[in-house]
Design an enzyme around this catalytic site. Structure first.
Site, PDB file in Angstrom:
ATOM      1  CD  GLN A  81     -52.449-110.361 -59.449  1.00  0.00           C
ATOM      2  OE1 GLN A  81     -53.558-110.023 -59.845  1.00  0.00           O
ATOM      3  NE2 GLN A  81     -52.161-110.458 -58.171  1.00  0.00           N
ATOM      4  CG  ASN A  82     -46.739-106.275 -58.910  1.00  0.00           C
ATOM      5  OD1 ASN A  82     -47.968-106.205 -58.875  1.00  0.00           O
ATOM      6  ND2 ASN A  82     -46.001-106.388 -57.818  1.00  0.00           N
ATOM      7  CG  HIS A 109     -51.444-109.137 -65.095  1.00  0.00           C
ATOM      8  ND1 HIS A 109     -51.981-108.644 -63.928  1.00  0.00           N
ATOM      9  CD2 HIS A 109     -52.190-110.230 -65.396  1.00  0.00           C
ATOM     10  CE1 HIS A 109     -53.003-109.410 -63.542  1.00  0.00           C
ATOM     11  NE2 HIS A 109     -53.141-110.373 -64.413  1.00  0.00           N
ATOM     12  CB  CYS A 139     -43.293-108.828 -86.587  1.00  0.00           C
ATOM     13  SG  CYS A 139     -42.410-108.012 -85.245  1.00  0.00           S
ATOM     14  CB  SER A 196     -57.302-106.115 -53.918  1.00  0.00           C
ATOM     15  OG  SER A 196     -57.398-106.130 -55.331  1.00  0.00           O
ATOM     16  CD  GLU A 239     -56.927-102.887 -46.897  1.00  0.00           C
ATOM     17  OE1 GLU A 239     -56.849-102.065 -45.993  1.00  0.00           O
ATOM     18  OE2 GLU A 239     -57.185-102.609 -48.086  1.00  0.00           O
TER      19      GLU A 239
HETATM   20  N1  APR Z   1     -48.010-104.301 -47.782  1.00  0.00           N
HETATM   21  C1  APR Z   1     -48.864-105.355 -48.056  1.00  0.00           C
HETATM   22  N2  APR Z   1     -50.020-105.217 -48.767  1.00  0.00           N
HETATM   23  C2  APR Z   1     -50.324-103.981 -49.200  1.00  0.00           C
HETATM   24  C3  APR Z   1     -49.493-102.847 -48.948  1.00  0.00           C
HETATM   25  C4  APR Z   1     -48.288-103.052 -48.196  1.00  0.00           C
HETATM   26  N3  APR Z   1     -47.465-102.059 -47.901  1.00  0.00           N
HETATM   27  N4  APR Z   1     -50.090-101.744 -49.504  1.00  0.00           N
HETATM   28  C5  APR Z   1     -51.239-102.179 -50.082  1.00  0.00           C
HETATM   29  N5  APR Z   1     -51.382-103.524 -49.895  1.00  0.00           N
HETATM   30  C6  APR Z   1     -52.475-104.381 -50.376  1.00  0.00           C
HETATM   31  C7  APR Z   1     -53.843-103.711 -50.346  1.00  0.00           C
HETATM   32  O1  APR Z   1     -54.486-103.924 -49.114  1.00  0.00           O
HETATM   33  C8  APR Z   1     -54.562-104.414 -51.498  1.00  0.00           C
HETATM   34  O2  APR Z   1     -55.258-105.562 -51.016  1.00  0.00           O
HETATM   35  O3  APR Z   1     -52.215-104.661 -51.727  1.00  0.00           O
HETATM   36  C9  APR Z   1     -53.441-104.857 -52.436  1.00  0.00           C
HETATM   37  C10 APR Z   1     -53.355-104.080 -53.753  1.00  0.00           C
HETATM   38  O4  APR Z   1     -54.497-104.359 -54.486  1.00  0.00           O
HETATM   39  P1  APR Z   1     -54.742-103.734 -55.949  1.00  0.00           P
HETATM   40  O5  APR Z   1     -54.428-102.300 -55.933  1.00  0.00           O
HETATM   41  O6  APR Z   1     -56.109-104.159 -56.364  1.00  0.00           O
HETATM   42  O7  APR Z   1     -53.630-104.420 -56.860  1.00  0.00           O
HETATM   43  P2  APR Z   1     -53.591-105.908 -57.472  1.00  0.00           P
HETATM   44  O8  APR Z   1     -54.349-106.865 -56.626  1.00  0.00           O
HETATM   45  O9  APR Z   1     -52.182-106.220 -57.755  1.00  0.00           O
HETATM   46  O10 APR Z   1     -54.382-105.704 -58.867  1.00  0.00           O
HETATM   47  C11 APR Z   1     -54.516-106.811 -59.726  1.00  0.00           C
HETATM   48  O11 APR Z   1     -55.554-105.472 -61.407  1.00  0.00           O
HETATM   49  O12 APR Z   1     -55.511-103.358 -62.151  1.00  0.00           O
HETATM   50  C12 APR Z   1     -55.218-104.629 -62.506  1.00  0.00           C
HETATM   51  O13 APR Z   1     -53.612-105.552 -63.974  1.00  0.00           O
HETATM   52  C13 APR Z   1     -53.743-104.817 -62.798  1.00  0.00           C
HETATM   53  O14 APR Z   1     -52.197-106.490 -61.974  1.00  0.00           O
HETATM   54  C14 APR Z   1     -53.245-105.634 -61.605  1.00  0.00           C
HETATM   55  C15 APR Z   1     -54.491-106.377 -61.170  1.00  0.00           C
END
Ligand code: APR
Length: 233
Positions: A91-92, A109, A120, A178, A204
């Site tokens: 998703q990154n 994404h 275009c 998350s 978590e």
């Molecule tokens: N190691 C493992 N997990 C981690 C760490 C770490 N060091 N630090 C944070 N996390 C976990 C958090 O606990 C959280 O559950 O990573 C998750 C990050 O969640 P989000 O910030 O919601 O990111 P993500 O799930 O990738 O978001 C999904 O939402 O904002 C949009 O398009 C954007 O691709 C993104 C999508």
């Protein structure tokens, strides 16, 4: 543990957190500092394209200050050494998976280092700042470029390929996400439906942690290399 023959890995912002790339929803996350409706929706872009350019220009410039960590490296190793089918879906929008050596990779994404032309529809590699005066490298039109990022309300990329891989995998691993955003948050149910074993690796428990057969909590740079070692052993 039965040896997997076909693996799908999903990653989110958490895998890049220890490289210094902010996550979205953690305390001090990106969405606690700026309203996603202003910078991650087509409506926000129409309202104020300069604000959106600036937001992604800063994030693109920030890529020069970060590097892949042990979790990115471990997944690239898994792809290289695993004898079965493998697909990494992220998703990154950062480029840390590629820089770690991952190849069988889908950016569902989009990518910070790409530009999409509204005129275009070309997608070109893009480094440096994107401005309203920037020209599309393909059609040379100005005021038509946008970051090649999938915004809220838009369809992610290569969903057919992802659905196909989920329907035939026997191990699904979700790392550093998350579980708030669909369709990615629904992949675990698709994989379970296909009979796959499902594992969550996250700092978590995520929103959907109870949908997984197994959950391992900890920092990605510690738990991902261990898990990869376990699969390859
Ligand atoms: N190691 C493992 N997990 C981690 C760490 C770490 N060091 N630090 C944070 N996390 C976990 C958090 O606990 C959280 O559950 O990573 C998750 C990050 O969640 P989000 O910030 O919601 O990111 P993500 O799930 O990738 O978001 C999904 O939402 O904002 C949009 O398009 C954007 O691709 C993104 C999508």
């Amino acid at each position: 543990m039965q040896r997997p023959t076909s693996i799908v890995v999903l990653t989110g912002a958490g895998i890049s957190a220890e490289s210094g790339v902010d996550t979205f929803r953690d305390k001090d996350g990106i969405w606690s500092k700026i309203d996603y409706r202003d910078v991650a929706t087509p409506e926000g872009f129409a309202r104020n394209p300069e604000l959106v350019d600036d937001f992604y220009n800063q994030r693109r410039a920030g890529l020069a200050d970060v590097a892949p960590n042990a979790a990115h490296v471990a997944l690239a190793r898994l792809e290289r050494q695993f004898r079965g089918k493998f697909l990494l879906v992220t998703q990154n929008i950062d480029d840390l998976h590629e820089r770690a050596g991952s190849q069988r990779l889908i950016h569902m994404h989009g990518e910070l280092t790409k530009a999409l032309c509204a005129h275009c529809r070309a997608r070109n590699t893009w480094h440096g700042d994107m401005l309203r005066t920037s020209r599309c490298p393909s059609c040379l039109e100005v005021r038509q470029l946008r970051p090649d990022v999938v915004w809220f309300g838009e369809m992610p990329y290569l969903m057919d390929e992802i659905d196909e891989a989920l329907a035939s995998c026997d191990l699904f691993v979700s790392i550093g996400t998350s579980g708030n955003v669909y369709p990615a948050a629904g992949f675990v149910e698709q994989a379970r439906h296909a009979g796959a074993r499902t594992v969550e690796l996250n700092l978590e428990p995520s929103e959907g942690y109870d949908l997984f057969e197994q959950a391992i909590n900890g920092r990605a740079t510690e738990i991902v290399p261990e898990f990869v070692e376990h699969i390859l052993a």
